[in-house]
Design an enzyme around this catalytic site. Structure first.
Site, PDB file in Angstrom:
ATOM      1  N   LEU A   1       1.020  -1.291   0.068  1.00 37.61           N
ATOM      2  CA  LEU A   1      -0.103  -0.019   0.046  1.00 37.61           C
ATOM      3  C   LEU A   1       0.939   1.302   0.014  1.00 37.61           C
ATOM      4  O   LEU A   1       2.055   1.206   0.590  1.00 37.61           O
ATOM      5  CB  LEU A   1      -0.841  -0.172   1.405  1.00 37.61           C
ATOM      6  CG  LEU A   1      -2.401  -0.593   1.261  1.00 37.61           C
ATOM      7  CD1 LEU A   1      -2.811  -0.138   2.566  1.00 37.61           C
ATOM      8  CD2 LEU A   1      -3.041  -0.095   0.020  1.00 37.61           C
TER       9      LEU A   1
ATOM     10  N   ASN B   1      -3.037   2.556 -10.500  1.00 42.91           N
ATOM     11  CA  ASN B   1      -2.519   1.200 -10.238  1.00 42.91           C
ATOM     12  C   ASN B   1      -3.266   0.221 -11.486  1.00 42.91           C
ATOM     13  O   ASN B   1      -4.301   0.656 -11.754  1.00 42.91           O
ATOM     14  CB  ASN B   1      -3.031   0.579  -8.591  1.00 42.91           C
ATOM     15  CG  ASN B   1      -2.610  -0.694  -8.576  1.00 42.91           C
ATOM     16  OD1 ASN B   1      -1.473  -1.183  -8.866  1.00 42.91           O
ATOM     17  ND2 ASN B   1      -3.517  -1.525  -7.979  1.00 42.91           N
TER      18      ASN B   1
ATOM     19  N   HIS C   1      -4.674  -3.646 -12.029  1.00 38.57           N
ATOM     20  CA  HIS C   1      -5.041  -4.944 -11.543  1.00 38.57           C
ATOM     21  C   HIS C   1      -5.380  -5.926 -12.481  1.00 38.57           C
ATOM     22  O   HIS C   1      -6.342  -5.628 -13.161  1.00 38.57           O
ATOM     23  CB  HIS C   1      -6.284  -4.698 -10.338  1.00 38.57           C
ATOM     24  CG  HIS C   1      -6.426  -5.726  -9.481  1.00 38.57           C
ATOM     25  ND1 HIS C   1      -5.773  -6.057  -8.478  1.00 38.57           N
ATOM     26  CD2 HIS C   1      -7.648  -6.761  -9.666  1.00 38.57           C
ATOM     27  CE1 HIS C   1      -6.462  -7.387  -8.160  1.00 38.57           C
ATOM     28  NE2 HIS C   1      -7.515  -7.754  -8.864  1.00 38.57           N
TER      29      HIS C   1
HETATM   30  C1  GRF Z   1       0.420  -7.367 -13.212  1.00 33.57           C
HETATM   31  O1  GRF Z   1      -0.515  -8.577 -13.465  1.00 33.57           O
HETATM   32  C2  GRF Z   1      -0.425  -6.145 -12.303  1.00 33.57           C
HETATM   33  O2  GRF Z   1      -1.581  -6.372 -12.834  1.00 33.57           O
HETATM   34  C3  GRF Z   1      -0.348  -6.678 -11.049  1.00 33.57           C
HETATM   35  O3  GRF Z   1       1.130  -7.204 -10.772  1.00 33.57           O
HETATM   36  C4  GRF Z   1       1.644  -7.784 -12.029  1.00 33.57           C
HETATM   37  C5  GRF Z   1       2.777  -6.942 -12.347  1.00 33.57           C
HETATM   38  O4  GRF Z   1       3.441  -7.623 -13.485  1.00 33.57           O
HETATM   39  N1  GRF Z   1      -0.652  -5.562 -10.303  1.00 33.57           N
HETATM   40  P1  GRF Z   1       4.897  -6.913 -13.897  1.00 33.57           P
HETATM   41  O5  GRF Z   1       5.690  -6.640 -12.858  1.00 33.57           O
HETATM   42  O6  GRF Z   1       4.348  -5.699 -14.677  1.00 33.57           O
HETATM   43  O7  GRF Z   1       5.337  -7.768 -15.070  1.00 33.57           O
END
Ligand code: GRF
Length: 205
Positions: free
Chosen positions: A94, A109, A111
């Site tokens: 966080l 962010n 997700h």
């Molecule tokens: C991604 O799937 C993102 O949605 C999640 O963490 C992962 C990060 O992957 N929050 P990367 O480090 O960008 O390859």
């Protein structure tokens, strides 16, 4: 808004960071990555930054006794690099209120599921195990809770009969790598209007 000055926060591999770097290089995203900050020294995203000539900063959480001091170090690194927009890309912590308050509506962010479904650290697996037929990707503004702030962009991904967790992960990541630069570009174009939880994308002028 004009050219964004991004600070990207990571914890791992950094494929989304790479997608953003590439979009900047290819002129699809009017932005510059000013600094990449990681809470893990072995995060490959730091190496990606170095390879592109971007400043990389490792901030060791264990060196700070309180979360406040740790977040102050993050804020300092962002300010030192003249960042105007903070991009969390696989940053598994966080962000403190001091950073959120310093960058109101300027912290994003990504997700790997359609929020508010399957929030948390395992969005892809959780959706797959639940058996939903459609999942997807969400880009949202960050607030003091994980995966909760106003939603800027979402893109669905269908789970087909022959999908495995690996094929689903590949599909999700491919969409992430398009959607994050796209959402940031809307911000750069000044087309993003936030009204409470609702985020309106204004037409291109
Ligand atoms: C991604 O799937 C993102 O949605 C999640 O963490 C992962 C990060 O992957 N929050 P990367 O480090 O960008 O390859």
């Amino acid at each position: 808004m004009g050219r964004l000055r991004l600070g990207v926060l990571i914890s791992g591999s950094g494929t989304n960071l790479q997608a953003i770097i590439d979009a900047c290089k290819e002129g699809r995203l009017d932005a510059e990555v000013r600094v990449v900050i990681s809470n893990h020294d072995t995060a490959f995203g730091l190496e990606r930054a170095r390879r592109s000539g971007i400043r990389d900063v490792y901030i060791d959480r264990s060196r700070y006794d309180r979360p406040k001091a740790y977040n102050a170090a993050i804020l300092q690194a962002l300010r030192d690099n003249d960042v105007d927009t903070v991009v969390m890309a696989g940053y598994m912590r966080l962000l403190g209120t001091s950073v959120l308050e310093a960058y109101p509506h300027r912290v994003l962010n990504i997700h790997p599921a359609l929020l508010p479904s399957f929030a948390g650290a395992n969005g892809i697996h959780d959706a797959f195990d639940y058996g939903v037929k459609v999942t997807g990707v969400t880009v949202h503004f960050a607030d003091e809770e994980f995966d909760r702030g106003p939603i800027l962009a979402q893109e669905p991904v269908r789970i087909e009969e022959d999908d495995t967790i690996e094929s689903l992960e590949a599909k999700i990541h491919a969409i992430e790598h398009l959607l994050y630069p796209q959402a940031l570009q809307w911000l750069a174009e000044g087309r993003v209007q936030i009204e409470g939880r609702k985020v309106r994308i204004l037409p291109a002028s």
